[in-house]
Scaffold this active site. Sequence first.
Site, mmCIF file in Angstrom:
data_model
loop_
_atom_site.group_PDB
_atom_site.id
_atom_site.type_symbol
_atom_site.label_atom_id
_atom_site.label_comp_id
_atom_site.label_asym_id
_atom_site.label_seq_id
_atom_site.Cartn_x
_atom_site.Cartn_y
_atom_site.Cartn_z
ATOM 1 N N CYS A 1 2.370 -12.202 7.640
ATOM 2 C CA CYS A 1 1.406 -11.410 6.885
ATOM 3 C C CYS A 1 -0.013 -11.941 7.107
ATOM 4 O O CYS A 1 -0.521 -11.853 8.217
ATOM 5 C CB CYS A 1 1.796 -11.343 5.419
ATOM 6 S SG CYS A 1 1.101 -9.881 4.592
ATOM 7 N N LYS B 1 -3.353 -0.296 -0.915
ATOM 8 C CA LYS B 1 -2.383 -1.334 -0.579
ATOM 9 C C LYS B 1 -1.105 -0.730 -0.010
ATOM 10 O O LYS B 1 -0.563 0.239 -0.558
ATOM 11 C CB LYS B 1 -2.058 -2.159 -1.827
ATOM 12 C CG LYS B 1 -1.153 -3.361 -1.565
ATOM 13 C CD LYS B 1 -0.921 -4.168 -2.844
ATOM 14 C CE LYS B 1 -0.138 -5.429 -2.574
ATOM 15 N NZ LYS B 1 0.091 -6.235 -3.790
ATOM 16 N N HIS C 1 6.861 -8.973 4.249
ATOM 17 C CA HIS C 1 7.287 -10.142 3.472
ATOM 18 C C HIS C 1 8.815 -10.163 3.433
ATOM 19 O O HIS C 1 9.439 -9.990 2.383
ATOM 20 C CB HIS C 1 6.705 -10.089 2.060
ATOM 21 C CG HIS C 1 5.317 -10.618 1.973
ATOM 22 N ND1 HIS C 1 5.033 -11.964 2.042
ATOM 23 C CD2 HIS C 1 4.121 -9.985 1.848
ATOM 24 C CE1 HIS C 1 3.724 -12.141 1.946
ATOM 25 N NE2 HIS C 1 3.146 -10.967 1.828
ATOM 26 N N GLU D 1 10.657 -12.627 3.600
ATOM 27 C CA GLU D 1 11.188 -13.775 2.847
ATOM 28 C C GLU D 1 11.412 -13.444 1.378
ATOM 29 O O GLU D 1 12.136 -14.163 0.676
ATOM 30 C CB GLU D 1 10.249 -14.978 2.977
ATOM 31 C CG GLU D 1 9.020 -14.964 2.092
ATOM 32 C CD GLU D 1 7.867 -14.125 2.628
ATOM 33 O OE1 GLU D 1 6.769 -14.189 2.053
ATOM 34 O OE2 GLU D 1 8.078 -13.399 3.634
ATOM 35 N N ARG E 1 2.194 -10.100 -11.200
ATOM 36 C CA ARG E 1 1.124 -11.097 -11.056
ATOM 37 C C ARG E 1 -0.245 -10.423 -11.012
ATOM 38 O O ARG E 1 -1.191 -10.864 -11.682
ATOM 39 C CB ARG E 1 1.327 -11.919 -9.778
ATOM 40 C CG ARG E 1 0.165 -12.865 -9.472
ATOM 41 C CD ARG E 1 0.383 -13.602 -8.156
ATOM 42 N NE ARG E 1 0.485 -12.721 -7.008
ATOM 43 C CZ ARG E 1 -0.566 -12.218 -6.355
ATOM 44 N NH1 ARG E 1 -1.792 -12.500 -6.757
ATOM 45 N NH2 ARG E 1 -0.390 -11.437 -5.308
#
Length: 271
Positions: A109, A130, A201, A203, A215
Amino acid sequence: MRPLQIGILNVMHDKAATNARFTKVLTHAGRPVALHFYYPKTHYPSGAPAEVAAILAPLDLAAAERMDGFVITGAPIEQLAFADVTYIAEVQALMAALAGRAVPQLYLCWGGMAALDYFYGIEKHLLPHKLFGVYRERRLAPAPLLAGLPDEFYAAHARYAEMDRGQIEADARLHLEATTASGELLLVDRPEANQTFMFAHLEYGREGLLHEYQREVTAHPERQYLRPAHYFTDPQTMSGPQFRWEETQHVFFDRWVDRVWAKREAKEVSA
């Protein structure tokens, strides 16, 4: 069997969770792996906070050069110009050291953005909104790191910026191997230079996108944030997150670890 030594520069916001994620995905293949987690020293000019110093070591370029493989993670700073990132010079010094010693490199990323900018001069641009959610992917060329996946496979994306695809395709050294179905970057590879650039992402576990959304909302409750798309069983209540990229995660990281293993074996045979 001597474990693979893999270094990870962890510049994510949730450092403990990131350590746990990479421990899980890089050991999934069952090969013996020893992971070494680092932070950039210039990110903390007055010294790393205790919670960071307890789980990450200050970046050591000499140690990084001795690794069998190295990962630079993403970071929630893709909206910043690279020059405005306080630790960019240290990251670039790391990338130069890894390339100079032919250490297999995995850039994820934001890490992939910074590496494409540094090594190849590829330009970054902000997206109109986004790219956030689970998206269907497509292969554009043979992709050894995705071998074994079905024709329709998925990945989790979470970023505000993109690298210039036209510049990537115009550079004969770079292999654009996969994108989303709508054309956003997924995988750029240059195995002959030991460089892999992954823009999803992968992971993240099942709840990774949900935690990222939470978040952002917690940090700025006054803002309106997009919810991750194609992710929840019930988008209205944001319940039932679906782990549709799990197979992609296993295949990609297992194959990258296999590549690092093969690289080390070939090096030892020729020594």
